[in-house]
Design a protein around this motif. Structure first.
Motif, mmCIF file in Angstrom:
data_model
loop_
_atom_site.group_PDB
_atom_site.id
_atom_site.type_symbol
_atom_site.label_atom_id
_atom_site.label_comp_id
_atom_site.label_asym_id
_atom_site.label_seq_id
_atom_site.Cartn_x
_atom_site.Cartn_y
_atom_site.Cartn_z
ATOM 1 N N GLY A 69 79.677 37.450 -85.947
ATOM 2 C CA GLY A 69 80.055 38.829 -85.658
ATOM 3 C C GLY A 69 80.377 39.114 -84.207
ATOM 4 N N LEU A 70 80.653 38.076 -83.420
ATOM 5 C CA LEU A 70 80.917 38.235 -81.988
ATOM 6 C C LEU A 70 82.407 38.053 -81.714
ATOM 7 N N PRO A 71 83.028 38.931 -80.943
ATOM 8 C CA PRO A 71 84.455 38.779 -80.646
ATOM 9 C C PRO A 71 84.686 37.749 -79.538
ATOM 10 N N PRO A 72 85.687 36.890 -79.687
ATOM 11 C CA PRO A 72 85.950 35.889 -78.648
ATOM 12 C C PRO A 72 86.937 36.399 -77.600
ATOM 13 N N PHE A 73 86.881 35.809 -76.427
ATOM 14 C CA PHE A 73 87.925 36.036 -75.437
ATOM 15 C C PHE A 73 89.190 35.302 -75.859
ATOM 16 N N VAL A 74 90.335 35.940 -75.644
ATOM 17 C CA VAL A 74 91.610 35.248 -75.810
ATOM 18 C C VAL A 74 91.762 34.319 -74.604
ATOM 19 N N PRO A 75 91.887 33.015 -74.815
ATOM 20 C CA PRO A 75 91.812 32.078 -73.680
ATOM 21 C C PRO A 75 92.793 32.375 -72.557
ATOM 22 N N TRP A 76 94.056 32.640 -72.887
ATOM 23 C CA TRP A 76 95.026 32.832 -71.801
ATOM 24 C C TRP A 76 94.782 34.138 -71.055
ATOM 25 N N LYS A 77 94.237 35.135 -71.736
ATOM 26 C CA LYS A 77 93.914 36.388 -71.070
ATOM 27 C C LYS A 77 92.693 36.236 -70.169
ATOM 28 N N LEU A 78 91.740 35.428 -70.614
ATOM 29 C CA LEU A 78 90.567 35.174 -69.782
ATOM 30 C C LEU A 78 90.964 34.495 -68.486
ATOM 31 N N ARG A 79 91.863 33.522 -68.581
ATOM 32 C CA ARG A 79 92.319 32.850 -67.369
ATOM 33 C C ARG A 79 93.078 33.808 -66.461
ATOM 34 N N ARG A 80 93.923 34.644 -67.062
ATOM 35 C CA ARG A 80 94.700 35.589 -66.254
ATOM 36 C C ARG A 80 93.783 36.569 -65.520
ATOM 37 N N ALA A 81 92.601 36.821 -66.088
ATOM 38 C CA ALA A 81 91.617 37.688 -65.427
ATOM 39 C C ALA A 81 90.793 36.934 -64.395
ATOM 40 N N GLY A 82 91.192 35.716 -64.074
ATOM 41 C CA GLY A 82 90.469 34.938 -63.075
ATOM 42 C C GLY A 82 89.109 34.459 -63.544
ATOM 43 N N PRO A 93 80.536 43.591 -80.308
ATOM 44 C CA PRO A 93 81.871 44.178 -80.155
ATOM 45 C C PRO A 93 81.845 45.664 -79.828
ATOM 46 N N ASP A 94 80.724 46.336 -80.086
ATOM 47 C CA ASP A 94 80.611 47.758 -79.776
ATOM 48 C C ASP A 94 79.901 48.024 -78.455
ATOM 49 N N GLY A 95 79.534 46.953 -77.727
ATOM 50 C CA GLY A 95 78.682 47.113 -76.567
ATOM 51 C C GLY A 95 79.417 47.311 -75.251
ATOM 52 N N ALA A 96 78.632 47.232 -74.168
ATOM 53 C CA ALA A 96 79.129 47.552 -72.830
ATOM 54 C C ALA A 96 80.176 46.556 -72.344
ATOM 55 N N ASP A 97 79.905 45.261 -72.485
ATOM 56 C CA ASP A 97 80.866 44.271 -72.001
ATOM 57 C C ASP A 97 82.170 44.338 -72.788
ATOM 58 N N ALA A 98 82.081 44.567 -74.099
ATOM 59 C CA ALA A 98 83.294 44.671 -74.911
ATOM 60 C C ALA A 98 84.094 45.919 -74.526
ATOM 61 N N ALA A 107 86.740 36.074 -64.468
ATOM 62 C CA ALA A 107 85.657 36.912 -63.950
ATOM 63 C C ALA A 107 84.591 37.234 -64.992
ATOM 64 N N PRO A 108 84.951 37.596 -66.238
ATOM 65 C CA PRO A 108 83.886 37.897 -67.213
ATOM 66 C C PRO A 108 82.957 36.723 -67.463
ATOM 67 N N PHE A 109 83.516 35.530 -67.548
ATOM 68 C CA PHE A 109 82.678 34.349 -67.789
ATOM 69 C C PHE A 109 81.799 34.057 -66.581
ATOM 70 N N ALA A 110 82.374 34.090 -65.394
ATOM 71 C CA ALA A 110 81.606 33.791 -64.182
ATOM 72 C C ALA A 110 80.476 34.788 -63.986
ATOM 73 N N GLU A 111 80.752 36.073 -64.199
ATOM 74 C CA GLU A 111 79.713 37.090 -64.032
ATOM 75 C C GLU A 111 78.581 36.908 -65.042
ATOM 76 N N SER A 112 78.925 36.521 -66.260
ATOM 77 C CA SER A 112 77.913 36.324 -67.291
ATOM 78 C C SER A 112 77.019 35.134 -66.968
ATOM 79 N N VAL A 113 77.618 34.039 -66.536
ATOM 80 C CA VAL A 113 76.834 32.862 -66.171
ATOM 81 C C VAL A 113 75.935 33.184 -64.981
ATOM 82 N N ARG A 114 76.476 33.869 -63.994
ATOM 83 C CA ARG A 114 75.711 34.177 -62.781
ATOM 84 C C ARG A 114 74.512 35.066 -63.109
ATOM 85 N N ALA A 115 74.697 36.045 -63.976
ATOM 86 C CA ALA A 115 73.589 36.936 -64.327
ATOM 87 C C ALA A 115 72.493 36.194 -65.071
ATOM 88 N N ALA A 116 72.879 35.278 -65.972
ATOM 89 C CA ALA A 116 71.884 34.572 -66.770
ATOM 90 C C ALA A 116 71.110 33.536 -65.970
#
Length: 641
Positions: free
Chosen positions: A383-396, A350-355, A398-407
């Motif tokens: 101790g990990l903060p979750p994405f709010v589902p409706w906000k994640l969708r509204r953001a297209g 929660p204190d890191g770069a992605d957060a 992108a955070p989930f897709a970028e994370s999967v692509r990097a891994a």
């Protein structure tokens, strides 16, 4: 019942008992989630009603219908109906459709605009299914930081990974499964857990082999190299000492041999995400690893003070971007020896770069974990903060897709930790115990389609870690998307010969006892010493089953127990078989005991011997021959190539 916020008011625990969520928990989570679009509608209803063929894949509130001011994210397949629309494809090409999406439409992330609408929609077109392995294969599961050679600087690095890959390939392995290699804050103390990353989009430069950095030969002196290698003599891993030494060496190389055009072209291609991450790194060096404790003007990445800081410290940002370029090059070199399957953690620090970058999309005052089960009677709070589902969708997404692509970037495959989190996550309000949480639903259909799209692009298979409490229908849904299941000898009660073909099969994981630790009772004894509440009966039953099936006498040695366990594993028809390097060395201590942080050196235990010695020992060779024999005839070659 699932309410309009996506919160399940009831759930079934690991023992099959029906549980109701406390009203206080529901109220706290609703306040955190906020008002989803379409809250005035009927809500998502019962699990399994909405979406493409899976439990709780899509709730109606998650569709993001907010009128013309709220562009919708559309996750679709070729042939789906969109009506009359203009498309702008990823490559800039324009296309007009009238009705269904064309059968030859490129998979990817596009833009759709309908006549009369003021806003454009993000259109994600997915094949719907992941790539499967080309053939059966086996591989080693390795905690890279623990796999040191005599030339490491106290921590297993990417040159060690390359060496391990070459040795494994020469003995019939088809892949390596490694711990998450994600970035942590570039300051000490270095976060030890690979599953608590500052970013899931970038890697840790702690894994760099300094001698392999371009220009290092002209800068490094014998004393520095000797000091780095002397860290291997310490009984445990000292990431802080290793990072201090590596950082100083990297700064010296950067000053003496600044990177050139190849780096600049790579950097330009990574765009804003890399620049924002590099900015966070430079700010963390100056103000500490927690962005929440920074001066107020730096707490948002889009603030004017942050832009000024980036301009004033442009060279330091360039340095941190250069570190990411170096990691990408060394990782690619290792993957050229053998496909590298990486692990995707559930969330981020929660204190890191992605957060910091995505703070508006994360649930504040909530962490995720798991309710009680047979191995953790009190439940778990990660101790990990979750994405709010409706906000994640509204953001297209992108955070989930970028994370999967990097891994999945090394193109050897992807293992998704706690894959059930794509369907629902156990949210725990701040100040509450792990048991007083609730499940919150996610648009799993969309998330799985994104996983399938990234798998297709990388040409790499995906494994879903479906251990623990798995609600009905989830495994069937994953199988329908060609995600491999994950089966463990320590968890399964059925004969391995009956396990599914579309699975990765293993004996244990980093969070569970090694074979030696189970067999000699050392793992149970350690848990007792730590004041934990081990599952005594379950551990004894596992040991008894291993003895019975393996024909082991009570005084059999650890190596005999390891071979017996893996003979059982070899009976599984699963596409992928994995063996841990800890078991290959009959190591008694597992990498991590959940709930024991601060009580033991979790994530700080090196393998008992360096790679040079491992390569000469008989037990690793015997395990390799055993698993090679299990897949021989149906798996000639390597995974994913």
């Amino acid at each position: 019942m699932t309410d309009a916020w996506g919160i399940d008011h009831e759930y079934e625990d690991a023992a099959g008992r029906h549980q109701r969520v406390p009203p206080e928990t529901i109220a706290a989570l609703r306040a955190v989630i906020g008002a989803p679009p379409d809250l005035s509608g009927d809500g998502p209803g019962e699990p399994g009603v909405q979406g493409r063929g899976g439990p709780g894949e899509q709730g109606t509130w998650a569709r993001g219908r907010g009128g013309p001011a709220e562009p919708e994210t559309l996750v679709m397949r070729r042939g789906d109906q969109v009506g009359a629309a203009d498309l702008v494809l990823e490559d800039g090409a324009e296309l007009r459709v009238d009705g269904a999406l064309p059968p030859d439409l490129p998979y990817g992330y596009h833009t759709l605009r309908r006549p009369g609408e003021d806003t454009a929609h993000r259109l994600i077109v997915s094949p719907g299914r992941c790539r499967l392995p080309d053939r059966r294969a086996w591989g080693w599961a390795v905690q890279l930081y623990a796999a040191r050679s005599r030339t490491s600087w106290g921590v297993g690095d990417l040159a060690d990974l390359r060496r391990l890959a070459g040795w494994a390939a020469g003995h019939g392995a088809g892949f390596l499964l490694v711990n998450p290699l994600h970035a942590t804050a570039p300051v000490v103390p270095v976060q030890p857990s690979p599953y608590y990353p500052a970013s899931r989009r970038f890697h840790s430069p702690l894994y760099l082999r300094i001698e392999d950095v371009p220009g290092a030969a002209a800068v490094l002196d014998e004393e520095t190299v000797a000091r780095g290698r002397a860290l291997n003599d310490r009984p445990g891993l000292d990431r802080d000492a290793a990072w201090r030494l590596k950082l100083a060496a990297l700064e010296g190389v950067y000053a003496a041999a600044p990177p050139g055009g190849d780096f600049e072209r790579w950097r330009a291609g990574r765009g804003r995400a890399l620049e924002e991450f590099a900015t966070w790194c430079a700010l963390a060096e100056r103000h500490g690893p927690s962005w929440r404790a920074w001066p107020a003007e730096y707490r948002r990445p889009d603030g004017p003070a942050v832009a000024r800081f980036a301009r004033d410290h442009a060279d330091r940002l360039r340095f941190h971007a250069w570190l990411q370029w170096l990691v990408s090059r060394q990782l690619a070199t290792a993957a050229a020896e053998l496909p590298i399957m990486q692990d995707l953690p559930v969330g981020v620090d929660p204190d890191g770069a992605d957060a910091w970058s995505w703070q508006d999309l994360l649930a504040e005052g909530v962490s995720v974990g798991a309710p009680a089960d047979e191995f953790n009677a009190a439940g778990q709070d990660w101790g990990l903060p979750p994405f709010v589902p409706w906000k994640l969708r509204r953001a297209g997404y992108a955070p989930f897709a970028e994370s999967v692509r990097a891994a999945i970037a090394a193109s050897g495959g992807l293992r998704i930790d706690h894959v059930m989190g794509l369907f629902r996550l156990w949210w725990i309000p701040a100040g509450e115990s792990a048991g007083r949480g609730a499940y919150v639903r996610y648009p799993a259909g969309d998330l799985l389609d994104i996983v399938a799209l990234e798998s297709h692009r990388a040409g790499a298979p995906v494994v879903g870690e479906d251990l623990g409490t798995v609600e009905p229908g989830v495994r069937e849904t994953l199988a329908g998307r060609d995600l491999l299941s994950y089966r463990l000898l320590w968890f399964e009660r059925d004969d391995p010969a009956s396990w599914p073909e579309r699975a990765m099969a293993a004996v244990t994981t980093h969070d569970l006892p090694t074979v030696a630790g189970l067999w000699d009772g050392g793992d149970l004894a350690e848990q007792r010493r730590l004041g934990l509440e081990p599952n005594e009966d379950g551990s004894r039953a596992l040991r008894g089953a291993l003895a019975a099936h393996g024909g082991l006498e009570p005084d059999a040695g650890a190596a005999d127990a390891v071979l017996a366990a893996y003979r059982r594993l070899a009976e599984a028809p699963s596409l992928l078989l994995t063996a841990t390097l800890d078991d290959a060395l009959a190591a008694p201590d597992r990498p991590n005991i959940p709930g024991a942080d601060g009580l033991r050196p979790n994530w700080r235990l090196p393998l008992p011997v360096p790679l040079e010695e491992l390569e000469r020992l008989p037990l690793p060779r015997e395990l390799g021959e055993l698993l090679s024999g299990a897949v021989r005839g149906s798996a000639k070659g390597v995974l994913g190539r």
